[in-house]
Design an enzyme around this catalytic site. Structure first.
Site, short mmCIF file in Angstrom:
data_model
loop_
_atom_site.label_atom_id
_atom_site.label_comp_id
_atom_site.label_asym_id
_atom_site.label_seq_id
_atom_site.Cartn_x
_atom_site.Cartn_y
_atom_site.Cartn_z
N ASP A 63 0.23 -2.49 3.77
CA ASP A 63 0.79 -1.14 3.86
C ASP A 63 2.31 -1.25 3.87
O ASP A 63 2.90 -1.69 4.86
CB ASP A 63 0.32 -0.45 5.14
CG ASP A 63 -1.19 -0.21 5.20
OD1 ASP A 63 -1.94 -0.89 4.47
OD2 ASP A 63 -1.61 0.65 6.00
N LYS B 279 -0.13 6.69 1.75
CA LYS B 279 -0.35 6.82 3.20
C LYS B 279 0.72 7.73 3.78
O LYS B 279 1.88 7.68 3.38
CB LYS B 279 -0.31 5.43 3.83
CG LYS B 279 -0.39 5.38 5.34
CD LYS B 279 -0.37 3.94 5.83
CE LYS B 279 -0.21 3.84 7.33
NZ LYS B 279 -0.18 2.42 7.78
N LYS C 63 -4.54 7.62 2.82
CA LYS C 63 -4.65 7.20 4.22
C LYS C 63 -3.80 8.10 5.10
O LYS C 63 -2.60 8.27 4.86
CB LYS C 63 -4.22 5.74 4.38
CG LYS C 63 -4.29 5.24 5.82
CD LYS C 63 -4.00 3.75 5.93
CE LYS C 63 -3.88 3.30 7.38
NZ LYS C 63 -3.60 1.84 7.48
#
Length: 218
Positions: free
Chosen positions: A89, A152, A182
């Protein structure tokens, strides 16, 4: 109907506190196994970690500010992959989005994508609470063009705030069905989690996994 187990398999069970110790990460993994979450998300310095075969390992890059050079993020990402991370991430350079430099943003994401080859998964943290709606859309498009697997919402560390249903809806409308989405940051109740899923989230970054799954019951 979304079941407790459905939600569990959408969770990156997360511990990214700077003071987290080796024992804290071991406890996180034990909790993840007990809860049946999809993965654990740990700090790069915690890698490598020992996990059972059915539990995935995620980590973060350029975290939490994103304000480092692309080549530094790429090098960090490559090291995390070498250390066993299956999912990375990365935090974008938020200033690039605020300045409308989306070609540069795409190039940054591509540099990290190259360091996380398939089957590695790359998630791009946009820090949506710090962006306008139009900036979220453009950042999602840059992420898709650069070959990311997910977008995300948040690090959970930015003073502007964490995930919002509104941001997830925008992300879903922009890249849903092509990229995963996400939601992470400030999701503390089952109601919060289900609202994010309803808005289009396909993965949840949670530190409150146990409480949320207990709320959902069996």
């Amino acid at each position: 109907m979304t079941t407790r187990n459905d939600v569990a398999q959408m969770i990156d069970h997360t511990l990214l506190k700077p003071e987290a110790t080796t024992d804290d990460f071991k406890a996180l993994i034990a909790d993840a196994v007990r809860l049946g979450t999809y993965s654990v998300c740990v700090s790069p310095s915690a890698l490598p970690v020992e996990v059972p075969e059915n539990l995935h390992v995620a980590t973060v890059v350029g975290f939490p500010s994103g304000a480092v050079k692309p080549e530094i993020k790429a090098a960090e990402a490559a090291r995390t992959v070498a250390d066993g991370a299956e999912e990375v991430d990365m935090v974008i350079n938020i200033a690039l989005a605020k300045e409308g430099k989306f070609d540069e943003l795409e190039a940054e994401i591509k540099a990290v994508r190259d360091a996380v080859p398939a089957p590695g998964i790359l998630k791009v943290i946009l820090e949506t609470a710090a962006l306008t709606d139009d900036e979220i859309v453009a950042a999602c498009k840059a992420s898709e063009n650069a070959g990311a697997d997910f977008v995300k919402t948040s690090t959970g560390f930015h003073p502007a705030g964490g995930a919002s249903v509104h941001a997830v809806e925008i992300m879903h409308a922009t890249v849903g069905g092509r990229l995963g989405i996400k939601a992470s940051g400030g999701i503390r109740t089952a109601k919060d989690a289900l609202a994010m899923i309803e808005a289009g989230a396909t993965r949840l970054g949670l530190s409150a996994s146990a409480a949320i799954l207990e709320e959902l019951g069996e």
